[in-house]
Design an enzyme around this catalytic site. Structure first.
Site, PDB file in Angstrom:
ATOM      1  N   TRP A   5       0.806  -1.218   0.000  1.00  0.00           N
ATOM      2  CA  TRP A   5       0.000   0.000   0.000  1.00  0.00           C
ATOM      3  C   TRP A   5       0.841   1.270   0.000  1.00  0.00           C
ATOM      4  CZ3 TRP A   5      -4.348   0.363  -2.136  1.00  0.00           C
ATOM      5  CH2 TRP A   5      -5.215  -0.729  -2.168  1.00  0.00           C
ATOM      6  N   ASN A 136     -14.872  -4.916  -4.953  1.00  0.00           N
ATOM      7  CA  ASN A 136     -15.484  -5.782  -3.938  1.00  0.00           C
ATOM      8  C   ASN A 136     -15.139  -7.240  -4.233  1.00  0.00           C
ATOM      9  OD1 ASN A 136     -17.037  -6.513  -1.724  1.00  0.00           O
ATOM     10  ND2 ASN A 136     -18.896  -5.491  -2.455  1.00  0.00           N
ATOM     11  N   PHE A 137     -15.459  -8.110  -3.312  1.00  0.00           N
ATOM     12  CA  PHE A 137     -15.325  -9.567  -3.437  1.00  0.00           C
ATOM     13  C   PHE A 137     -13.891 -10.020  -3.659  1.00  0.00           C
ATOM     14  CE2 PHE A 137     -19.668  -8.454  -4.991  1.00  0.00           C
ATOM     15  CZ  PHE A 137     -20.364  -8.942  -3.885  1.00  0.00           C
ATOM     16  N   LEU A 138     -12.928  -9.270  -3.097  1.00  0.00           N
ATOM     17  CA  LEU A 138     -11.539  -9.739  -3.107  1.00  0.00           C
ATOM     18  C   LEU A 138     -11.452 -10.970  -2.203  1.00  0.00           C
ATOM     19  CD1 LEU A 138      -8.454  -9.612  -3.508  1.00  0.00           C
ATOM     20  CD2 LEU A 138      -8.390  -7.882  -1.682  1.00  0.00           C
ATOM     21  N   THR A 172     -14.573  -0.786   0.610  1.00  0.00           N
ATOM     22  CA  THR A 172     -14.681  -0.861   2.069  1.00  0.00           C
ATOM     23  C   THR A 172     -13.983  -2.129   2.525  1.00  0.00           C
ATOM     24  OG1 THR A 172     -16.788  -2.038   1.920  1.00  0.00           O
ATOM     25  CG2 THR A 172     -16.906   0.351   2.163  1.00  0.00           C
ATOM     26  N   LEU A 388     -21.914  -3.108  -1.098  1.00  0.00           N
ATOM     27  CA  LEU A 388     -22.531  -4.395  -0.757  1.00  0.00           C
ATOM     28  C   LEU A 388     -21.550  -5.338  -0.065  1.00  0.00           C
ATOM     29  CD1 LEU A 388     -24.306  -4.753  -4.174  1.00  0.00           C
ATOM     30  CD2 LEU A 388     -25.291  -3.922  -2.027  1.00  0.00           C
TER      31      LEU A 388
HETATM   32  S1  NHW Z   1     -13.095  -6.314   1.966  1.00  0.00           S
HETATM   33  C1  NHW Z   1     -13.094  -8.086   1.963  1.00  0.00           C
HETATM   34  C2  NHW Z   1     -11.756  -8.659   1.595  1.00  0.00           C
HETATM   35  N1  NHW Z   1     -11.821 -10.122   1.597  1.00  0.00           N
HETATM   36  C3  NHW Z   1     -11.729 -10.883   2.681  1.00  0.00           C
HETATM   37  O1  NHW Z   1     -11.509 -10.413   3.772  1.00  0.00           O
HETATM   38  C4  NHW Z   1     -11.955 -12.373   2.464  1.00  0.00           C
HETATM   39  C5  NHW Z   1     -11.103 -13.232   3.341  1.00  0.00           C
HETATM   40  N2  NHW Z   1      -9.689 -12.905   3.166  1.00  0.00           N
HETATM   41  C6  NHW Z   1      -8.998 -13.159   2.043  1.00  0.00           C
HETATM   42  O2  NHW Z   1      -9.504 -13.705   1.059  1.00  0.00           O
HETATM   43  C7  NHW Z   1     -14.124  -5.946   0.502  1.00  0.00           C
HETATM   44  C8  NHW Z   1      -7.543 -12.714   2.017  1.00  0.00           C
HETATM   45  O3  NHW Z   1      -7.093 -12.546   3.346  1.00  0.00           O
HETATM   46  C9  NHW Z   1      -7.335 -11.400   1.207  1.00  0.00           C
HETATM   47  C10 NHW Z   1      -5.873 -10.947   1.348  1.00  0.00           C
HETATM   48  C11 NHW Z   1      -7.631 -11.647  -0.265  1.00  0.00           C
HETATM   49  C12 NHW Z   1      -8.229 -10.267   1.741  1.00  0.00           C
HETATM   50  N3  NHW Z   1      -8.221  -4.879   0.929  1.00  0.00           N
HETATM   51  O4  NHW Z   1      -2.045 -11.825  -0.631  1.00  0.00           O
HETATM   52  P1  NHW Z   1      -1.590 -11.313   0.685  1.00  0.00           P
HETATM   53  C13 NHW Z   1     -13.237  -5.901  -0.711  1.00  0.00           C
HETATM   54  O5  NHW Z   1     -13.219  -6.852  -1.469  1.00  0.00           O
HETATM   55  C14 NHW Z   1      -3.354  -6.282   1.795  1.00  0.00           C
HETATM   56  C15 NHW Z   1      -7.080  -4.393   0.413  1.00  0.00           C
HETATM   57  O6  NHW Z   1      -0.319 -11.897   1.198  1.00  0.00           O
HETATM   58  P2  NHW Z   1      -3.906 -12.567   1.886  1.00  0.00           P
HETATM   59  C16 NHW Z   1     -12.417  -4.663  -0.984  1.00  0.00           C
HETATM   60  C17 NHW Z   1      -2.474  -6.301   3.029  1.00  0.00           C
HETATM   61  O7  NHW Z   1      -2.575  -5.067   3.711  1.00  0.00           O
HETATM   62  N4  NHW Z   1      -5.858  -4.858   0.739  1.00  0.00           N
HETATM   63  O8  NHW Z   1      -2.740 -11.464   1.797  1.00  0.00           O
HETATM   64  C18 NHW Z   1     -11.100  -4.964  -1.650  1.00  0.00           C
HETATM   65  C19 NHW Z   1      -1.115  -6.561   2.436  1.00  0.00           C
HETATM   66  O9  NHW Z   1      -0.590  -5.358   1.866  1.00  0.00           O
HETATM   67  P3  NHW Z   1       0.498  -4.500   2.697  1.00  0.00           P
HETATM   68  C20 NHW Z   1      -5.797  -5.878   1.608  1.00  0.00           C
HETATM   69  O10 NHW Z   1      -4.405 -12.565   3.266  1.00  0.00           O
HETATM   70  C21 NHW Z   1     -10.310  -3.721  -1.918  1.00  0.00           C
HETATM   71  C22 NHW Z   1      -1.426  -7.507   1.275  1.00  0.00           C
HETATM   72  O11 NHW Z   1      -2.843  -7.336   1.003  1.00  0.00           O
HETATM   73  C23 NHW Z   1      -6.951  -6.443   2.165  1.00  0.00           C
HETATM   74  O12 NHW Z   1      -3.452 -13.857   1.299  1.00  0.00           O
HETATM   75  C24 NHW Z   1      -9.024  -3.969  -2.642  1.00  0.00           C
HETATM   76  C25 NHW Z   1      -1.177  -8.949   1.666  1.00  0.00           C
HETATM   77  O13 NHW Z   1      -1.475  -9.734   0.558  1.00  0.00           O
HETATM   78  C26 NHW Z   1      -8.192  -5.901   1.792  1.00  0.00           C
HETATM   79  N5  NHW Z   1      -9.359  -6.364   2.288  1.00  0.00           N
HETATM   80  O14 NHW Z   1      -5.035 -11.977   0.914  1.00  0.00           O
HETATM   81  C27 NHW Z   1      -8.264  -2.713  -2.953  1.00  0.00           C
HETATM   82  N6  NHW Z   1      -6.581  -7.445   2.980  1.00  0.00           N
HETATM   83  O15 NHW Z   1       0.743  -3.254   1.903  1.00  0.00           O
HETATM   84  C28 NHW Z   1      -8.850  -1.987  -4.154  1.00  0.00           C
HETATM   85  C29 NHW Z   1      -5.247  -7.501   2.931  1.00  0.00           C
HETATM   86  O16 NHW Z   1      -0.131  -4.215   4.034  1.00  0.00           O
HETATM   87  C30 NHW Z   1      -8.025  -0.770  -4.536  1.00  0.00           C
HETATM   88  N7  NHW Z   1      -4.752  -6.563   2.120  1.00  0.00           N
HETATM   89  O17 NHW Z   1       1.717  -5.375   2.826  1.00  0.00           O
HETATM   90  C31 NHW Z   1      -8.555  -0.065  -5.771  1.00  0.00           C
HETATM   91  C32 NHW Z   1      -8.247  -0.825  -7.054  1.00  0.00           C
HETATM   92  C33 NHW Z   1      -8.892  -0.213  -8.298  1.00  0.00           C
HETATM   93  C34 NHW Z   1      -8.283   1.120  -8.648  1.00  0.00           C
HETATM   94  C35 NHW Z   1      -8.865   1.711  -9.911  1.00  0.00           C
HETATM   95  C36 NHW Z   1      -8.282   3.076 -10.322  1.00  0.00           C
HETATM   96  C1  EN5 Z   2     -17.277  -5.290   2.195  1.00  0.00           C
HETATM   97  N1  EN5 Z   2     -18.485  -5.119   1.461  1.00  0.00           N
HETATM   98  O1  EN5 Z   2     -17.334  -8.711  11.845  1.00  0.00           O
HETATM   99  C2  EN5 Z   2     -17.509  -6.139   3.389  1.00  0.00           C
HETATM  100  N2  EN5 Z   2     -19.526  -8.621  11.490  1.00  0.00           N
HETATM  101  O2  EN5 Z   2     -20.619  -6.203  13.932  1.00  0.00           O
HETATM  102  C3  EN5 Z   2     -16.241  -6.457   4.113  1.00  0.00           C
HETATM  103  N3  EN5 Z   2     -20.852  -9.193  14.740  1.00  0.00           N
HETATM  104  O3  EN5 Z   2     -21.758  -9.538  12.722  1.00  0.00           O
HETATM  105  C4  EN5 Z   2     -16.238  -5.908   5.494  1.00  0.00           C
HETATM  106  N4  EN5 Z   2     -17.504 -12.250  16.796  1.00  0.00           N
HETATM  107  O4  EN5 Z   2     -21.576  -8.071  16.981  1.00  0.00           O
HETATM  108  C5  EN5 Z   2     -16.398  -6.908   6.538  1.00  0.00           C
HETATM  109  N5  EN5 Z   2     -23.223  -9.503  17.459  1.00  0.00           N
HETATM  110  C6  EN5 Z   2     -16.471  -6.366   7.932  1.00  0.00           C
HETATM  111  C7  EN5 Z   2     -17.447  -7.132   8.771  1.00  0.00           C
HETATM  112  C8  EN5 Z   2     -17.068  -8.581   8.987  1.00  0.00           C
HETATM  113  C9  EN5 Z   2     -18.132  -9.371   9.713  1.00  0.00           C
HETATM  114  C10 EN5 Z   2     -18.281  -8.883  11.101  1.00  0.00           C
HETATM  115  C11 EN5 Z   2     -19.836  -8.124  12.801  1.00  0.00           C
HETATM  116  C12 EN5 Z   2     -20.342  -6.704  12.688  1.00  0.00           C
HETATM  117  C13 EN5 Z   2     -20.900  -9.030  13.414  1.00  0.00           C
HETATM  118  C14 EN5 Z   2     -21.899  -9.899  15.449  1.00  0.00           C
HETATM  119  C15 EN5 Z   2     -21.526 -11.324  15.769  1.00  0.00           C
HETATM  120  C16 EN5 Z   2     -20.275 -11.448  16.583  1.00  0.00           C
HETATM  121  C17 EN5 Z   2     -19.888 -12.858  16.772  1.00  0.00           C
HETATM  122  C18 EN5 Z   2     -18.566 -12.922  17.485  1.00  0.00           C
HETATM  123  C19 EN5 Z   2     -22.206  -9.081  16.723  1.00  0.00           C
HETATM  124  C20 EN5 Z   2     -23.745  -8.797  18.582  1.00  0.00           C
HETATM  125  C21 EN5 Z   2     -25.206  -8.481  18.282  1.00  0.00           C
HETATM  126  C22 EN5 Z   2     -25.953  -7.916  19.472  1.00  0.00           C
HETATM  127  C23 EN5 Z   2     -27.460  -8.022  19.223  1.00  0.00           C
HETATM  128  C24 EN5 Z   2     -28.226  -7.473  20.389  1.00  0.00           C
HETATM  129  C25 EN5 Z   2     -27.816  -6.055  20.682  1.00  0.00           C
HETATM  130  C26 EN5 Z   2     -26.314  -5.924  20.885  1.00  0.00           C
HETATM  131  C27 EN5 Z   2     -25.567  -6.474  19.709  1.00  0.00           C
END
Ligand code: NHW
Ligand code: EN5
Length: 388
Positions: A5, A136-138, A172, A388
């Site tokens: 980043w 989204n959906f990374l 987000t 979303l």
């Molecule tokens: S947020 C949901 C993201 N997905 C998940 O959390 C699912 C479960 N986790 C995974 O699949 C909504 C993996 O842990 C992921 C990382 C894939 C998250 N955003 O491959 P490495 C979105 O989809 C950085 C951005 O080794 P990994 C929004 C981290 O800081 N960066 O990690 C997506 C590090 O960089 P650093 C994230 O765990 C927005 C590097 O990735 C991140 O195997 C994307 C590590 O990579 C995240 N959520 O895979 C950006 N999580 O600098 C869009 C980790 O710190 C930007 N990292 O070393 C804009 C692009 C378009 C521009 C157009 C002009």
């Molecule tokens: C990008 N589009 O942590 C999305 N959810 O509070 C990616 N907690 O459901 C962003 N840990 O507090 C993802 N129950 C970021 C969110 C990831 C998912 C997540 C949280 C949001 C969540 C629940 C369950 C916790 C389980 C243990 C939680 C408390 C509810 C309670 C109901 C009664 C009144 C007090 C609160």
């Protein structure tokens, strides 16, 4: 700290209080001829694939990847379970690019192991409407984590966005990255408190019994606002006017036209629900509320496998008090058998959360812009955008 980043045109932590930096693009667009024409290199076992969400088979592969590997809460008790219909809706808005639906496969087995998407959107930051990509959906398969695949995927989606002459993005995340334009709190309103407690989503409060808890969260069987009804296709112009006028007040908000409203807000069974208030006297559309359906898989519970959650989307009140409007939204969500109604503290949501018995969750949501700087961190109530 952030090896990837630090190299990107995003607000950096070291610049946080620096008022001398101007608002707007961090770097100018480069001539399209200078945009890299070939995809970035993946580690040699993997190859790029473009995911055509029209194809049932492709959509299913994406669904299975996300169902097993997408976002979990901090205690790994729940995992988002976006439906196929939801994914199709989320990824095919007006003007979408198929090339922005990017998968990674294992060359030998063709198994889909990673995914990232963008969709185009016009987003206003203060007075300027900017065409952006909403990313989204990374997702990277659990077995392939920490191999630095994510930075390659982010660079590749960036390149494909640049190819369409678009230079900004919005996204987000639940994790802190350089640097949030705002940080929001998740709030939860129990609709089915017994199930929520049984699965560990919530706890029985101090000095509360199950029956007192059930009574606390009881809702009327029917909505109370006269003229409250489901949104229909002929409402698109009126809802667009209502929403555009409402979103003006926020610092960052989408610039929705009628096509966007038709796509993002017309009810779609099991995906998006929208209701409005039509004045019984004047037939004017005065108020609007909406929520999307995003279930979570419950990980390792004997009795329940899914949590049915509704997420507050866009709401506008001009005549009906917002509290009453959202109470009616809770009533219809309960009728539709949702277990919980979730909301962020964005827009004017703070004004109803406590009164309608929402409680703060353990999750936060950070909002980001790519290649666009704002001078100050925004309050959640200054955000008019829900992703979303
Ligand atoms: S947020 C949901 C993201 N997905 C998940 O959390 C699912 C479960 N986790 C995974 O699949 C909504 C993996 O842990 C992921 C990382 C894939 C998250 N955003 O491959 P490495 C979105 O989809 C950085 C951005 O080794 P990994 C929004 C981290 O800081 N960066 O990690 C997506 C590090 O960089 P650093 C994230 O765990 C927005 C590097 O990735 C991140 O195997 C994307 C590590 O990579 C995240 N959520 O895979 C950006 N999580 O600098 C869009 C980790 O710190 C930007 N990292 O070393 C804009 C692009 C378009 C521009 C157009 C002009
Ligand atoms: C990008 N589009 O942590 C999305 N959810 O509070 C990616 N907690 O459901 C962003 N840990 O507090 C993802 N129950 C970021 C969110 C990831 C998912 C997540 C949280 C949001 C969540 C629940 C369950 C916790 C389980 C243990 C939680 C408390 C509810 C309670 C109901 C009664 C009144 C007090 C609160």
């Amino acid at each position: 700290r952030h090896k990837f980043w630090e190299t990107q045109p995003v607000g950096q932590f070291k610049d946080l209080g620096d008022a001398s930096l101007p608002e707007g693009p961090i770097e100018p667009p480069t001539p399209l001829s200078e945009v890299k024409q070939e995809p970035y290199n993946l580690p040699s076992p993997y190859e790029w694939t473009t995911c055509d969400m029209d194809l049932e088979e492709m959509c299913n592969e994406v669904y299975v990847l996300l169902t097993n590997n997408y976002v979990e809460d901090d205690e790994n008790m729940f995992r988002f379970n976006y439906s196929k219909e939801f994914l199709r809706w989320a990824l095919r808005p007006p003007g979408f690019y198929r090339s922005w639906h990017i998968g990674v496969r294992v060359k030998t087995s063709k198994k889909l192991v990673a995914f990232i998407t963008g969709v185009p959107a016009r987003i206003r930051a203060r007075d300027t409407v900017v065409t952006m990509a909403e990313i989204n959906f990374l997702c990277v398969h659990k077995k392939l984590r920490s191999k630095r695949l994510a930075p390659v995927m982010i660079k590749e989606v960036t390149r494909r966005v640049h190819m369409e002459n678009i230079w900004q993005a919005a996204y987000t995340a639940g994790v802190v990255l350089p640097t949030p334009i705002s940080t929001c709190q998740y709030w939860h309103r129990s609709l089915n408190p017994k199930k929520l407690i049984d699965v560990g989503f919530s706890r029985l409060g101090a000095r509360m019994t199950m029956s007192r808890t059930i009574k606390l969260y009881k809702l009327p069987d029917q909505t109370v606002t006269p003229g409250f009804r489901k949104m229909e296709p002929h409402d698109v112009p009126a809802v667009t006017r209502l929403l555009r006028n409402y979103l003006k007040q926020f610092v960052v908000a989408p610039d929705f036209d009628e096509n966007d409203v038709e796509h993002w807000l017309l009810p779609k069974e099991g995906v998006i629900d929208s209701y409005l208030v039509e004045s019984p006297e004047t037939h004017e559309i005065t108020d609007f509320c909406s929520f999307y359906t995003l279930p979570s898989s419950i990980l390792g519970n004997q009795n329940h496998s899914t949590l049915k959650a509704a997420y507050s989307y866009y709401n506008v009140s001009t005549k009906t008090p917002l509290i009453q409007l959202m109470n009616d939204a809770l009533i219809v969500a309960k009728q539709k058998d949702f277990d919980v109604f979730n909301a962020l503290d964005v827009m004017q949501n703070e004004s109803f959360l406590k009164e309608l018995k929402f409680g703060p969750g353990d999750g936060k949501l950070h909002y980001y812009l790519y290649n666009y700087r704002l001078k100050h961190v925004l309050r959640a109530s200054e955000l008019g955008l829900v992703l979303l």
